[in-house]
Design a protein around this motif. Structure first.
Motif, PDB file in Angstrom:
ATOM      1  N   PRO A 120     -12.395  51.916 -83.082  1.00 13.33           N
ATOM      2  CA  PRO A 120     -12.005  53.139 -82.351  1.00 13.33           C
ATOM      3  C   PRO A 120     -10.693  53.492 -82.632  1.00 13.33           C
ATOM      4  CG  PRO A 120     -13.135  51.440 -80.860  1.00 13.33           C
ATOM      5  CD  PRO A 120     -13.031  50.779 -82.321  1.00 13.33           C
ATOM      6  N   GLN A 121     -10.074  54.479 -82.509  1.00 11.38           N
ATOM      7  CA  GLN A 121      -8.724  54.878 -82.559  1.00 11.38           C
ATOM      8  C   GLN A 121      -8.175  55.295 -81.434  1.00 11.38           C
ATOM      9  OE1 GLN A 121      -7.462  57.426 -85.750  1.00 11.38           O
ATOM     10  NE2 GLN A 121      -8.094  55.688 -87.587  1.00 11.38           N
ATOM     11  N   ASP A 122      -7.040  55.045 -81.072  1.00  9.06           N
ATOM     12  CA  ASP A 122      -6.311  55.757 -79.935  1.00  9.06           C
ATOM     13  C   ASP A 122      -6.156  57.049 -80.530  1.00  9.06           C
ATOM     14  OD1 ASP A 122      -4.137  56.667 -78.391  1.00  9.06           O
ATOM     15  OD2 ASP A 122      -3.139  54.720 -78.158  1.00  9.06           O
ATOM     16  N   PRO A 123      -6.403  58.206 -79.620  1.00  8.06           N
ATOM     17  CA  PRO A 123      -6.313  59.601 -80.047  1.00  8.06           C
ATOM     18  C   PRO A 123      -4.718  59.950 -80.130  1.00  8.06           C
ATOM     19  CG  PRO A 123      -7.598  59.356 -78.075  1.00  8.06           C
ATOM     20  CD  PRO A 123      -7.150  57.990 -78.381  1.00  8.06           C
ATOM     21  N   GLU A 180       3.445  52.761 -80.470  1.00 10.38           N
ATOM     22  CA  GLU A 180       2.306  52.702 -79.518  1.00 10.38           C
ATOM     23  C   GLU A 180       1.230  51.525 -79.901  1.00 10.38           C
ATOM     24  OE1 GLU A 180       1.284  54.660 -77.054  1.00 10.38           O
ATOM     25  OE2 GLU A 180       3.332  55.334 -77.257  1.00 10.38           O
ATOM     26  N   ARG A 181       1.163  51.301 -81.493  1.00 14.31           N
ATOM     27  CA  ARG A 181       0.142  50.222 -82.230  1.00 14.31           C
ATOM     28  C   ARG A 181       0.799  49.514 -83.042  1.00 14.31           C
ATOM     29  NH1 ARG A 181      -2.349  50.567 -77.870  1.00 14.31           N
ATOM     30  NH2 ARG A 181      -4.404  51.573 -77.569  1.00 14.31           N
ATOM     31  N   VAL A 199      -2.512  57.976 -81.511  1.00 15.38           N
ATOM     32  CA  VAL A 199      -1.947  57.430 -82.719  1.00 15.38           C
ATOM     33  C   VAL A 199      -2.816  58.291 -83.977  1.00 15.38           C
ATOM     34  CG1 VAL A 199      -2.425  55.397 -84.479  1.00 15.38           C
ATOM     35  CG2 VAL A 199      -1.594  55.065 -81.730  1.00 15.38           C
ATOM     36  N   ALA A 200      -4.061  58.450 -84.055  1.00 16.66           N
ATOM     37  CA  ALA A 200      -4.714  59.431 -84.590  1.00 16.66           C
ATOM     38  C   ALA A 200      -3.956  60.830 -84.768  1.00 16.66           C
ATOM     39  CB  ALA A 200      -6.059  59.750 -84.073  1.00 16.66           C
ATOM     40  N   ASP A 201      -3.418  61.563 -83.695  1.00 18.04           N
ATOM     41  CA  ASP A 201      -2.729  62.792 -83.931  1.00 18.04           C
ATOM     42  C   ASP A 201      -1.208  62.521 -84.520  1.00 18.04           C
ATOM     43  OD1 ASP A 201      -4.691  64.117 -82.455  1.00 18.04           O
ATOM     44  OD2 ASP A 201      -3.528  63.835 -80.534  1.00 18.04           O
ATOM     45  N   LEU A 202      -0.786  61.210 -84.253  1.00 17.94           N
ATOM     46  CA  LEU A 202       0.332  61.002 -85.160  1.00 17.94           C
ATOM     47  C   LEU A 202       0.313  60.891 -86.463  1.00 17.94           C
ATOM     48  CD1 LEU A 202       2.204  58.774 -82.375  1.00 17.94           C
ATOM     49  CD2 LEU A 202       3.037  61.146 -83.178  1.00 17.94           C
ATOM     50  N   ARG A 203      -0.685  60.051 -86.739  1.00 20.00           N
ATOM     51  CA  ARG A 203      -1.069  60.004 -88.339  1.00 20.00           C
ATOM     52  C   ARG A 203      -1.452  61.267 -88.981  1.00 20.00           C
ATOM     53  NH1 ARG A 203      -5.840  55.572 -88.657  1.00 20.00           N
ATOM     54  NH2 ARG A 203      -5.199  55.902 -91.110  1.00 20.00           N
ATOM     55  N   GLN A 204      -2.305  62.125 -88.325  1.00 17.61           N
ATOM     56  CA  GLN A 204      -2.495  63.520 -88.713  1.00 17.61           C
ATOM     57  C   GLN A 204      -1.055  64.268 -89.139  1.00 17.61           C
ATOM     58  OE1 GLN A 204      -5.422  65.024 -86.371  1.00 17.61           O
ATOM     59  NE2 GLN A 204      -7.106  63.853 -87.281  1.00 17.61           N
ATOM     60  N   GLN A 205      -0.373  64.019 -88.214  1.00 16.48           N
ATOM     61  CA  GLN A 205       0.952  64.654 -88.175  1.00 16.48           C
ATOM     62  C   GLN A 205       1.796  64.345 -89.409  1.00 16.48           C
ATOM     63  OE1 GLN A 205       2.380  67.544 -86.358  1.00 16.48           O
ATOM     64  NE2 GLN A 205       3.669  67.618 -88.134  1.00 16.48           N
ATOM     65  N   ALA A 206       1.973  62.978 -89.753  1.00 16.53           N
ATOM     66  CA  ALA A 206       2.658  62.439 -90.774  1.00 16.53           C
ATOM     67  C   ALA A 206       1.903  63.051 -92.082  1.00 16.53           C
ATOM     68  CB  ALA A 206       2.316  60.934 -90.833  1.00 16.53           C
ATOM     69  N   GLN A 207       0.712  63.104 -92.110  1.00 12.94           N
ATOM     70  CA  GLN A 207      -0.043  63.405 -93.392  1.00 12.94           C
ATOM     71  C   GLN A 207       0.274  65.197 -93.524  1.00 12.94           C
ATOM     72  OE1 GLN A 207      -4.307  63.807 -93.304  1.00 12.94           O
ATOM     73  NE2 GLN A 207      -4.625  62.525 -95.134  1.00 12.94           N
ATOM     74  N   ARG A 208       0.435  65.731 -92.530  1.00 14.66           N
ATOM     75  CA  ARG A 208       0.743  67.253 -92.866  1.00 14.66           C
ATOM     76  C   ARG A 208       2.200  67.201 -93.253  1.00 14.66           C
ATOM     77  NH1 ARG A 208      -2.499  67.934 -88.068  1.00 14.66           N
ATOM     78  NH2 ARG A 208      -0.516  67.926 -86.750  1.00 14.66           N
ATOM     79  N   ASP A 209       3.065  66.402 -92.533  1.00 14.26           N
ATOM     80  CA  ASP A 209       4.689  66.513 -92.915  1.00 14.26           C
ATOM     81  C   ASP A 209       4.848  65.911 -94.368  1.00 14.26           C
ATOM     82  OD1 ASP A 209       5.276  67.436 -90.402  1.00 14.26           O
ATOM     83  OD2 ASP A 209       5.601  65.518 -89.815  1.00 14.26           O
ATOM     84  N   GLU A 210       3.960  65.076 -94.779  1.00 19.30           N
ATOM     85  CA  GLU A 210       4.284  64.552 -96.118  1.00 19.30           C
ATOM     86  C   GLU A 210       3.713  65.400 -97.277  1.00 19.30           C
ATOM     87  OE1 GLU A 210       1.980  61.260 -99.083  1.00 19.30           O
ATOM     88  OE2 GLU A 210       2.115  60.784 -96.895  1.00 19.30           O
ATOM     89  N   GLN A 211       2.712  66.380 -96.881  1.00 26.32           N
ATOM     90  CA  GLN A 211       2.016  67.194 -97.750  1.00 26.32           C
ATOM     91  C   GLN A 211       3.119  68.311 -97.777  1.00 26.32           C
ATOM     92  OE1 GLN A 211      -1.647  67.898 -95.960  1.00 26.32           O
ATOM     93  NE2 GLN A 211      -2.889  66.164 -97.198  1.00 26.32           N
ATOM     94  N   ALA A 212       3.825  68.742 -96.822  1.00 21.71           N
ATOM     95  CA  ALA A 212       4.837  69.641 -97.000  1.00 21.71           C
ATOM     96  C   ALA A 212       5.996  69.073 -97.600  1.00 21.71           C
ATOM     97  CB  ALA A 212       4.908  70.310 -95.378  1.00 21.71           C
ATOM     98  N   GLY A 213       6.153  67.914 -97.703  1.00 23.35           N
ATOM     99  CA  GLY A 213       7.302  67.535 -98.430  1.00 23.35           C
ATOM    100  C   GLY A 213       8.387  66.999 -97.299  1.00 23.35           C
ATOM    101  N   ARG A 214       8.126  67.143 -96.040  1.00 27.00           N
ATOM    102  CA  ARG A 214       9.073  66.666 -94.952  1.00 27.00           C
ATOM    103  C   ARG A 214       8.848  65.000 -94.879  1.00 27.00           C
ATOM    104  NH1 ARG A 214       6.627  71.384 -92.455  1.00 27.00           N
ATOM    105  NH2 ARG A 214       5.208  69.925 -91.411  1.00 27.00           N
ATOM    106  N   ILE A 215       9.417  64.334 -95.935  1.00 23.66           N
ATOM    107  CA  ILE A 215       8.837  62.811 -95.701  1.00 23.66           C
ATOM    108  C   ILE A 215       9.610  61.984 -94.753  1.00 23.66           C
ATOM    109  CG2 ILE A 215       9.144  60.684 -97.020  1.00 23.66           C
ATOM    110  CD1 ILE A 215       7.351  62.826 -98.077  1.00 23.66           C
TER     111      ILE A 215
END
Length: 173
Positions: free
Chosen positions: A53-56, A87-88, A58-74
């Motif tokens: 199970p994931q910490d919500p 957090e973890r 942490v899951a949100d931050l991972r999704q945000q990182a994925q969106r940022d990477e896809q947008a080129g905001r490394i």
């Protein structure tokens, strides 16, 4: 006399040669390497994958990182993953994602350290295992291209470990 000495010293300084420039860092396509690392972590149909199970947050931050990477905001992707790690700190999936973003940032040593930590904290079989070890193989390859003589044997060791991450099903009779 002082003037002549000063001129002689200045002439000698002018004749001194500059040290040769350092060889340029090897050029590499970080996005292609990361894509290859991620592809190595595709599940195999015959293996069982367990997801704790994931910490919500942490899951949100991972999704945000994925969106940022896809947008080129490394840099923003890295910051989101750093917050997730706050957090973890031993979450192997977040550590691996941070290793990939570090490579996109062209921070080879940081990519290695995050992947090494992900492998130490993560599973010893399955997709995440293959991903972390493929990252270590790729980073050692980059280090070898930069002149690190020990990188080749280390990369081969990581490749052997990566290949052992895939558990084959028992033979059927």
């Amino acid at each position: 006399m002082k003037r002549a000495s000063l001129i002689a010293v200045l002439m000698l300084v002018g004749c001194a040669t500059a040290p040769p420039p350092a060889p340029p860092a090897p050029s590499y396509d970080a996005a292609a390497i990361v894509a290859g690392v991620r592809a190595s972590g595709k599940p195999v149909a015959t293996e069982v994958e367990v997801h704790p199970p994931q910490d919500p947050l942490v899951a949100d931050l991972r999704q945000q990182a994925q969106r940022d990477e896809q947008a080129g905001r490394i840099a923003e992707a890295a910051a989101a993953l750093d917050r997730a790690l706050a957090e973890r700190p031993q979450d192997p999936a977040v550590l691996q994602e941070r290793a990939e973003v570090a490579l996109l940032e062209r921070h080879i040593d940081a990519a290695f350290d995050f992947a090494r930590r992900a492998h130490a904290a993560g599973p010893t079989v399955g997709p995440l295992c293959r991903r972390t070890l493929e990252m270590l193989v790729q980073v050692e390859g980059l280090r070898g291209a930069a002149g690190d003589a020990g990188a080749g044997p280390r990369a081969m060791d990581f490749a052997k470990q990566r290949d052992a991450c895939t558990v084959k099903p028992p033979p059927r009779y």
